[in-house]
Structures are given as structure tokens and as C-alpha cells.
Enzyme design. Structure first.
Site, PDB file in Angstrom:
ATOM      1  N   HIS A 167      43.897  20.379  58.681  1.00 16.23           N
ATOM      2  CA  HIS A 167      42.842  19.967  57.755  1.00 16.23           C
ATOM      3  C   HIS A 167      43.271  20.163  56.303  1.00 16.23           C
ATOM      4  O   HIS A 167      43.207  19.243  55.480  1.00 16.23           O
ATOM      5  CB  HIS A 167      41.578  20.777  58.060  1.00 16.23           C
ATOM      6  CG  HIS A 167      40.380  20.393  57.260  1.00 16.23           C
ATOM      7  ND1 HIS A 167      39.407  19.555  57.735  1.00 16.23           N
ATOM      8  CD2 HIS A 167      39.986  20.744  56.005  1.00 16.23           C
ATOM      9  CE1 HIS A 167      38.467  19.389  56.818  1.00 16.23           C
ATOM     10  NE2 HIS A 167      38.793  20.113  55.753  1.00 16.23           N
ATOM     11  N   GLU A 168      43.714  21.381  55.984  1.00 20.32           N
ATOM     12  CA  GLU A 168      44.089  21.676  54.596  1.00 20.32           C
ATOM     13  C   GLU A 168      45.357  20.921  54.190  1.00 20.32           C
ATOM     14  O   GLU A 168      45.514  20.548  53.025  1.00 20.32           O
ATOM     15  CB  GLU A 168      44.261  23.178  54.403  1.00 20.32           C
ATOM     16  CG  GLU A 168      43.020  24.009  54.711  1.00 20.32           C
ATOM     17  CD  GLU A 168      41.772  23.550  53.967  1.00 20.32           C
ATOM     18  OE1 GLU A 168      41.896  22.935  52.890  1.00 20.32           O
ATOM     19  OE2 GLU A 168      40.658  23.791  54.481  1.00 20.32           O
ATOM     20  N   HIS A 209      44.243  17.611  52.894  1.00 23.37           N
ATOM     21  CA  HIS A 209      43.829  17.718  51.492  1.00 23.37           C
ATOM     22  C   HIS A 209      45.046  17.741  50.572  1.00 23.37           C
ATOM     23  O   HIS A 209      45.098  17.039  49.545  1.00 23.37           O
ATOM     24  CB  HIS A 209      43.027  19.002  51.274  1.00 23.37           C
ATOM     25  CG  HIS A 209      41.632  18.968  51.793  1.00 23.37           C
ATOM     26  ND1 HIS A 209      40.739  17.966  51.512  1.00 23.37           N
ATOM     27  CD2 HIS A 209      40.953  19.858  52.571  1.00 23.37           C
ATOM     28  CE1 HIS A 209      39.577  18.223  52.095  1.00 23.37           C
ATOM     29  NE2 HIS A 209      39.693  19.362  52.745  1.00 23.37           N
ATOM     30  N   HIS A 255      46.873  14.461  50.319  1.00 20.96           N
ATOM     31  CA  HIS A 255      46.060  13.546  49.507  1.00 20.96           C
ATOM     32  C   HIS A 255      46.296  13.832  48.022  1.00 20.96           C
ATOM     33  O   HIS A 255      46.523  12.921  47.227  1.00 20.96           O
ATOM     34  CB  HIS A 255      44.584  13.717  49.872  1.00 20.96           C
ATOM     35  CG  HIS A 255      43.708  12.597  49.420  1.00 20.96           C
ATOM     36  ND1 HIS A 255      42.388  12.486  49.798  1.00 20.96           N
ATOM     37  CD2 HIS A 255      43.939  11.538  48.587  1.00 20.96           C
ATOM     38  CE1 HIS A 255      41.860  11.401  49.248  1.00 20.96           C
ATOM     39  NE2 HIS A 255      42.777  10.819  48.511  1.00 20.96           N
TER      40      HIS A 255
END
Length: 603
Positions: free
Chosen positions: A389-390, A393, A396
């Protein structure tokens, strides 16, 4: 003996983030702090110049961007140094100083927007065609759209100066929650005293021993219950801040103001709630399956996280997790994988819990710095998914910052959870494809369903609660602990239905949710999950064309409005279709799990 949590000084360097890539030492930060303060003072010399022509306006905007870029590096270093040990007095002071500097920077640049808006529309239309403003064309168009909500220079300056004070309740919540709140130890599975911390709470709720789960739940909820009036006061003041700033900027509501910042129609929020409400029978069906598989007559809140297949070995050391993640993200291409692999080996990640470290996980950094990741890695499947998940981020951020100038180098909050959740979806598919063992597959399917329950159903519940408490304040009511608990309990009854016996302590769960201080943020977890489900299916189904669209989305930053960026990638969030499609994925997964478990569906 009670397990001892290591101090920061005892952590191995390889497991900590390398913040020296931002500033080599605290003294370098101090020197940069003084330079940013000087540059902020220098902005005053540009006051009154923006109306003199395109070149003058371009020069002022460029000076602002240089100032903000350097300030954000200061802020990133300070808050991450504090988060690695929230009890460190020196870094508490550094963090407070940078927040004070933020108010100064905002005040010293407050004249820019009013001066831009003072330029006649026809004149501005001609100026944005000139080379000196070419970079800022999209930025200026968005500023002009916000004209009804921008104040005159004096009031903008006053609001900027008040920013630090207005943030006080959220900051106090963070300090109380992370640094000061302590939970009573419990008796662990081995019969020995076991510490309870934020990062250990979920693993304890996943224990196969029901008494351990129940004790951990009581330990945490009991402490929050003791401080419920303090937390109600803090949350009430945060909501009042949101309502105050919305009203002073001529918005109809705090929600409209929050969504307007990202150019999101309020219908997106309402569509989400209405669609999830229609699909609550799916959640109730899953909870019924959970109760049957656990062999329980009554399902309690502390039973909602325990894996349904408890004897599957899913211990995943951090080194192994990195390899699994890179394999799972191979569909995104060699360039994506190469960059992420380099970052993971170059100490982007602060891996393990230490005494005083901020709970949870996040991705941070600034334009021109690595996209750092804070973790409290526990060596299990949940930690692997948190890393995925991180990393979403961070990648991105990496693509946006590499591809865009500073003014567009960030991405909208509305799309912030798309890349992270897309990574999780690709990891889900990868893990399921690699196992033929029925019990392992059941365990992974359970993880998928739990991810959906927490990311879509639960976050939509949060979104309803958040909207309700803002409406209460807008209607002139005070947010007492009793009112907050009553609203929260009623929503939990609706969402969890007849399958869960609600304990009294669930009524105070609102007090420990930090996102309620963020102003209509949580709904974006659910919309982001829905968009990510669609994008990950396109990536796996179409291959290279979908990957190119997706990487273009990551690189777009703020150069496109978030709704347009997602539409260009292949997802339209202005209709309920994406959320409905996500619910169908949940239903398909539930069907597969029911079949594998051999549990007969009721009704």
C-alpha cells in the site's frame, strides 16, 4: 517477562530511513530554516507586482514555488524525525518551529491569489498564452474557478496567520494519541504479560485465543472511554474549524469546501454512501459466514479480525516481503519494478516499531526527496499488504515529482489511495495464483474480504459519521461525547446488522480514529479502492496498453483534475458504476470462499 520494545538508538541502521538525503544533519536543517525565513520575507517585495504583466506574474509564482519547495523539505525532515520518536523533546521543538514558519510563509504569500484574481478576465486570458506563464496555465485556471471562495488580501493574511492556532486540536489529538496514551498490558497466549500498543492492537485482535482478543479490545477501548470527553472536545473543535473556514469562504458546507479543493462534485460522496447502503446485505452475508466458520454462537467486534483459517503459516520476514512485492508488481513493467527495488534497498523505509515511534504507516517526503515510508512491520500478511500500500503511494509520488514541475508535482487527495490500493489488488491476485493449497487460498480470500470490509464498508461508515457530525455543528449543536457515541453506535447497528453483537465500547471507537480530524478524507479510501479494482483488472486483462495509461495517470500529478485523470486512465467516478463493480468483486470472492469452505449459504 514482558517483551521489551527497543529504543530508537537500538535500531539497526539498515532498517531505518535515510533522512540524511534531505539534510545531512540537524545543523543543515537549521541553516535552511533561516534561509527559508529570509526568502519568505523577500516575498513581500513582490507585493503589488502581479498585475504589471505576464512576466511579473510568472516571476512571482516562480519565487513562491522555490520558497514552498524549500519549506516542504524542512517540514518533511522535521515531522519524520519527530515521528521516529515522538517523545524526543528536540524534535518536538523542531516540529513546532516549522509549523510556526508555515504560518509565516502562508501569510507572506497570501497576497498572490487576490492579486491574480484582480486581473481582468480578458487580460488574464491573453497573459496565459505568453511563454512566461505557460507552465502555470492550468494552475491559474483552477485559481480563477475558486474566485467566489477567495477572500481579500487582509482576510487571507489573517487566516494564514491563524492557521497554526486552528490546527491546535488536531495536533493535540496526535500528541495525546501517539505519545501519551498508554494501554494496560494483558495476559498473552503464552500466559505471560503482553504489552498493548497501537501497532500491536491488530495482531492481538487476530489471535486465535478469544480471551486474548477480548482482553486487548477491552484494554484499548477502556482507555479511550476514560478520555472520551477530552477526545470529544478535541474533535468538536476540529469540526468547528472546518465549519468556520468553509463559512468564511462562502461555501454552503464544510463538505462542499473539502471536496471543492479537489474539484470533486458532492454527488460522488452521496453516490458512494447510497451504493454501499444498497449493498449492506453482502456485508451481513460475509459476517454470517465468519460466524459459521469460527463456530461462534455470537459474533463480537473483537472477533472481526481473527483469520478464519487460523493454522496457515503466514509469517513473512521483511526481506522476503520485498521479494514477494516486486514479483507481484511485475505486471506494471520493468521500469516501475527497477525504481521500487532501488528505493527499498536505498533505505526509503523505516521498518520496525521502536519506543515512541508514531503508530501506523504512511508515505511522505517532499519534491526533490525520496518518497519515504514509515512502517511498524510485524512480519505477517497484513504488514506485507501495508508495505504494498505505502509503496503505491511512494511510487505515485516518484512518478509525479519526476514528470511534473513543482506546481503540479503532487497529486490530489482524491486519487491518493488509487495507486496504493491498486498495488494491494495486484498483490492479492499474485498470492492467490501461487497457491493450490485449499487452506492457504481460504486464508488469502479471507484477507481480500477483510480488506474490502475495512476499506469500503467501514470507511463509508466513517464517511457517514463525519458528514453527520459536521451537519450537527452547522445546525448549531455541540459535539458532546454522548452525542458522538450515540451517532456512532447507530451507524454501526446499520452497517453490521443482526450478525454482530455490539459491545458498549464500540460507541467510543470514534475517539481513536485520527482521520476524523482530516476533514472529509475517509470517503476517498472507498472511492480509491473502487477505482483501483477497475484499474488492476485492466492492467491484468489488457496488458501493456492499460499499463501505459496507468503510468501516465501516476505521472500526471496535478496537471489534470483528479476526475479527468482517472477518466483518462479508464475509470469514471462520477457514476456509481465503479463502486457497484467493486461490490461485485466482493460478492464473487465471497462466493468462492463459501464454496471452498463448504458452508451452505442461508436465505
Amino acid at each position: 517477562m514482558e517483551e521489551r520494545i527497543r529504543t530508537r538508538q537500538e535500531m539497526e541502521e539498515k532498517d531505518t530511513w535515510r533522512l540524511e538525503d534531505i539534510f545531512e544533519c540537524d545543523q543543515a536543517w537549521e541553516e535552511a530554516f533561516q534561509e527559508v525565513a529570509r526568502k519568505s520575507d523577500g516575498m513581500k517585495a513582490l507585493k503589488g507586482t502581479l498585475g504589471k504583466g505576464a512576466k511579473a506574474m510568472g516571476a512571482a509564482l516562480e519565487a513562491r514555488d522555490i520558497l514552498l519547495e524549500e519549506f516542504e523539505r524542512l517540514h518533511a525532515y522535521a515531522h519524520m524525525r519527530l515521528d521516529q520518536d515522538t517523545a524526543n523533546g528536540f524534535y518536538q521543538g523542531m516540529d513546532q518551529r516549522v509549523k510556526g514558519l508555515q504560518s509565516k510563509v502562508m501569510a507572506d504569500t497570501a497576497f498572490l491569489i487576490p492579486e491574480i484574481l484582480a486581473v481582468p478576465e480578458g487580460t488574464m486570458a491573453a497573459w496565459v498564452e505568453e511563454e512566461s506563464l505557460a507552465t502555470y496555465r492550468q494552475h491559474l485556471e483552477e485559481i480563477l474557478e475558486e474566485k467566489p471562495h477567495v477572500l481579500d488580501e487582509a482576510r487571507e493574511s489573517l487566516l494564514a496567520q491563524a492557521a497554526e492556532v486552528l490546527q491546535g486540536s488536531g495536533q493535540t489529538f496526535g500528541m495525546l494519541n501517539n505519545a501519551d496514551l498508554k494501554f494496560p498490558p494483558i495476559t498473552g497466549e503464552d500466559g505471560q504479560p503482553t504489552p498493548v500498543t497501537h501497532s500491536r492492537f491488530l495482531p492481538l485482535l487476530q489471535s486465535g485465543n478469544r480471551e486474548v482478543r477480548k482482553a486487548a479490545y477491552a484494554s484499548v477501548c477502556g482507555v479511550y472511554g476514560q478520555f472520551r470527553n477530552t477526545f470529544a472536545s478535541l474533535l468538536g473543535n476540529t469540526v468547528k474549524k472546518h465549519v468556520f473556514t468553509a463559512r468564511i469562504r462562502n461555501f454552503r458546507s464544510a463538505r462542499e469546501a473539502a471536496l471543492s479543493a479537489n474539484h470533486i462534485p458532492e454527488t460522488v460522496y452521496d453516490n458512494l454512501v447510497a451504493t454501499i447502503r444498497r449493498n449492506l446485505p453482502l456485508l451481513h452475508r460475509y459476517l454470517r459466514l465468519r460466524k459459521q466458520m469460527l463456530g461462534l454462537d455470537t459474533l463480537h467486534m473483537y472477533d472481526l479480525h481473527v483469520p478464519l483459517v487460523g493454522d496457515v503459516e503466514m509469517e513473512i520476514p521483511y526481506g522476503e516481503a520485498k521479494g514477494i512485492l516486486l514479483d507481484a508488481l511485475a505486471p506494471l513493467g520493468r521500469d516501475y519494478n527497477r525504481i521500487l527495488a532501488q528505493g527499498l534497498s536505498d533505505r526509503w523505509v523505516d521498518v520496525y516499531e521502536n519506543r515512541g515511534k508514531r503508530s501506523g504507516a504512511y508515505s511522505s517526503g517532499a519534491y526533490g526527496t525520496p518518497p519515504y515510508i514509515l512502517m511498524n512491520y510485524e512480519g505477517n500478511l497484513n504488514s506485507l499488504f501495508t508495505l504494498a500500500h505505502e509503496a503505491g503511494h511512494s511510487m505515485h509520488s516518484w512518478y509525479s515529482r519526476r514528470s511534473q514541475p513543482y506546481v503540479y508535482g503532487d497529486y490530489s487527495i482524491f486519487v491518493a489511495e488509487v495507486a496504493s490500493t491498486c498495488n494491494e489488488s495486484l498483490l492479492n491476485r499474485h498470492l492467490l495464483s501461487k497457491t493450490q493449497d485449499q487452506r492457504t487460498k481460504l486464508h488469502l480470500l479471507n484477507h481480500v474480504l477483510e480488506g474490502f470490509r475495512n476499506t469500503v464498508f467501514r470507511q463509508t461508515l466513517f464517511a457517514e459519521f463525519e458528514h453527520a457530525i459536521h451537519k450537527k455543528v452547522e445546525e448549531g449543536e455541540g459535539l458532546t461525547a454522548e452525542l458522538l457515541s450515540s451517532l456512532y453506535l447507530d451507524l454501526n447497528r446499520d452497517y453490521y446488522g443482526p450478525e454482530v453483537e455490539l459491545d458498549d465500547s464500540i460507541a467510543v471507537e470514534w475517539s481513536r480514529i485520527p482521520h476524523f480530524h482530516y476533514n472529509h478524507y475517509v470517503y476517498q479510501y472507498a472511492t480509491g479502492y473502487s477505482a483501483a479494482a477497475a484499474l488492476s483488472r485492466q492492467i491484468l486483462g489488457e496488458g501493456r496498453p492499460a499499463v501505459i495509461r496507468y503510468l501516465d495517470f501516476l505521472a500526471a500529478g496535478r496537471s489534470l483534475k483528479p476526475i479527468d485523470a482517472l477518466r483518462k486512465a479508464g475509470v469514471d467516478m462520477e457514476t456509481p458504476e465503479a463502486v457497484e463493480a467493486a461490490c461485485r468483486v466482493f460478492e464473487e470472492t465471497l462466493l468462492e470462499m463459501e464454496a471452498l469452505a463448504g458452508v451452505r449459504r442461508e436465505g
